[in-house]
Write a protein that holds these residues in place. Structure first.
Motif, PDB file in Angstrom:
ATOM      1  N   TYR A 238       0.796  -1.213  -0.200  1.00  0.00           N
ATOM      2  CA  TYR A 238       0.016  -0.006   0.070  1.00  0.00           C
ATOM      3  C   TYR A 238       0.728   1.392  -0.204  1.00  0.00           C
ATOM      4  N   ALA A 239       2.262   1.175  -0.222  1.00  0.00           N
ATOM      5  CA  ALA A 239       3.042   2.359  -0.152  1.00  0.00           C
ATOM      6  C   ALA A 239       2.629   3.608  -0.924  1.00  0.00           C
ATOM      7  N   SER A 240       2.064   2.825  -2.140  1.00  0.00           N
ATOM      8  CA  SER A 240       1.749   4.170  -3.234  1.00  0.00           C
ATOM      9  C   SER A 240       0.244   4.609  -3.136  1.00  0.00           C
ATOM     10  N   GLN A 241      -0.541   4.221  -2.063  1.00  0.00           N
ATOM     11  CA  GLN A 241      -1.926   4.679  -2.256  1.00  0.00           C
ATOM     12  C   GLN A 241      -2.077   5.758  -1.257  1.00  0.00           C
ATOM     13  N   GLY A 242      -1.093   6.605  -0.778  1.00  0.00           N
ATOM     14  CA  GLY A 242      -1.377   7.883  -0.068  1.00  0.00           C
ATOM     15  C   GLY A 242      -1.369   7.708   1.374  1.00  0.00           C
ATOM     16  N   PRO A 243      -1.098   8.761   2.214  1.00  0.00           N
ATOM     17  CA  PRO A 243      -0.805   8.686   3.689  1.00  0.00           C
ATOM     18  C   PRO A 243      -2.136   8.253   4.333  1.00  0.00           C
ATOM     19  N   GLU A 244      -3.476   8.644   4.006  1.00  0.00           N
ATOM     20  CA  GLU A 244      -4.519   8.203   4.559  1.00  0.00           C
ATOM     21  C   GLU A 244      -4.485   6.743   4.457  1.00  0.00           C
ATOM     22  N   MET A 245      -4.351   5.979   3.468  1.00  0.00           N
ATOM     23  CA  MET A 245      -4.425   4.566   3.625  1.00  0.00           C
ATOM     24  C   MET A 245      -3.188   3.879   4.296  1.00  0.00           C
ATOM     25  N   ILE A 246      -2.260   4.385   4.482  1.00  0.00           N
ATOM     26  CA  ILE A 246      -1.064   4.020   5.287  1.00  0.00           C
ATOM     27  C   ILE A 246      -1.542   4.204   6.755  1.00  0.00           C
ATOM     28  N   LYS A 247      -2.041   5.111   7.205  1.00  0.00           N
ATOM     29  CA  LYS A 247      -2.462   5.264   8.517  1.00  0.00           C
ATOM     30  C   LYS A 247      -3.710   4.214   9.003  1.00  0.00           C
ATOM     31  N   ARG A 248      -4.541   4.042   7.890  1.00  0.00           N
ATOM     32  CA  ARG A 248      -5.406   2.891   8.079  1.00  0.00           C
ATOM     33  C   ARG A 248      -4.629   1.351   8.217  1.00  0.00           C
ATOM     34  N   VAL A 249      -3.987   1.305   7.548  1.00  0.00           N
ATOM     35  CA  VAL A 249      -3.142   0.037   7.583  1.00  0.00           C
ATOM     36  C   VAL A 249      -2.421  -0.014   8.893  1.00  0.00           C
ATOM     37  N   SER A 250      -1.908   1.173   9.276  1.00  0.00           N
ATOM     38  CA  SER A 250      -1.093   0.979  10.676  1.00  0.00           C
ATOM     39  C   SER A 250      -1.847   0.823  11.895  1.00  0.00           C
ATOM     40  N   ILE A 251      -3.130   1.294  11.745  1.00  0.00           N
ATOM     41  CA  ILE A 251      -3.972   0.736  12.871  1.00  0.00           C
ATOM     42  C   ILE A 251      -4.434  -0.889  12.788  1.00  0.00           C
ATOM     43  N   LEU A 252      -4.408  -1.247  11.636  1.00  0.00           N
ATOM     44  CA  LEU A 252      -4.934  -2.857  11.348  1.00  0.00           C
ATOM     45  C   LEU A 252      -3.780  -3.637  12.057  1.00  0.00           C
TER      46      LEU A 252
END
Length: 277
Positions: A238-252
């Motif tokens: 998900y590295a290329s899908q923007g900071p918002e997506m990275i934040k969601r993945v971080s929580i998961l």
């Protein structure tokens, strides 16, 4: 006159004039953003995309483990405050047996909800739910202060922290693909849960409880390595899908890592407590 100082000269392959090559900063990344380095034969290869990707993955991994650490601190603080104020005992007195099961049911519900919906909600909302879950876990775990001594709890936490750190480093550095062990770990987890449910209705021996605790430690050690590699893999995806997506993945990922630590801690605590009895 050294290479790169001949005014107006050009390289044999017709590239930019001598003395006009891009300036390179740290890690060989061109400061002009060109993203290209030249080898001795005049060939070119790209380095900046790789560096940027690795840097993004590192930041994302740090975020996930940071979220996990905050959740663990919150769990510990809530557990201590709950024990000091006797809030859990008052809650049980007011609700009876419902109060014993209600927090666990809510925790499971939040974990399932986050696991299913985290990628579709705002990262700030997901973070709030994660911290609510951690606080509820602390409320439930406050009972360990009545079951075990402070010394035993302290030893269990220290052993868990060192063990968890070693397993995480192994998972992130080993070339072995632990993701292939996912189905085996899931089956082991199901068997462990069923075993513990059965033991609730029988009178298990001290030895049996020790065996179950040891199996739980081994299982969640494997889960820790698995989730470390899973976290690294999913951030690369998900590295290329923007900071918002990275934040969601971080929580998961933080939720998975948090559960690994908490369960390992509880099984180590149980094993130490049984050994001291």
């Amino acid at each position: 006159m050294t290479y790169g100082q001949q005014p107006g000269g050009r390289r044999p392959n017709g590239q930019e004039p001598y003395g006009m090559a891009p300036q390179y900063g740290m890690y060989g990344a061109p400061q002009n953003g060109a993203g290209t380095m030249y080898n001795g034969a005049g060939g070119a290869y790209n380095v900046q995309p790789t560096y940027v990707t690795e840097r993004a993955e590192h930041v994302s991994m740090t975020r996930a483990y940071g979220e996990m650490t905050i959740a663990l601190v919150l769990t510990g603080l809530v557990a201590i405050v709950t024990q000091m104020t006797h809030l859990y005992e008052r809650f049980i007195e007011a609700t009876g047996m419902l109060g014993v099961w209600l927090p666990m049911i809510v925790e499971v519900g939040i974990a399932i909800y986050l696991g299913m919906r985290v990628m579709n909600m705002k990262s700030s909302t997901a973070r709030v739910w994660f911290y609510v879950y951690a606080a509820l876990m602390g409320f439930s775990l406050s009972v360990i202060f009545s079951a075990y001594s402070i010394t035993t709890i302290g030893y269990a936490f220290l052993i868990s922290a060192v063990f968890y750190l070693a397993l995480t480093m192994f998972g992130l550095t080993t070339k072995a693909n632990m993701l292939k062990a996912g189905p085996v770990l899931v089956i082991g987890l199901i068997v462990l849960i069923v075993t513990q449910v059965v033991l609730m209705f029988v009178a298990p021996s001290n030895t049996m409880l020790k065996v179950v605790a040891a199996i739980g430690i081994v299982l969640f050690a494997g889960m820790t390595i698995y989730d470390a590699q899973f976290t690294k893999r999913v951030f690369a995806q998900y590295a290329s899908q923007g900071p918002e997506m990275i934040k969601r993945v971080s929580i998961l990922c933080a939720l998975n890592l948090y559960l690994d630590f908490v369960n390992m801690f509880l099984y180590i605590l149980q094993l130490l407590g049984l050994s001291r009895d």
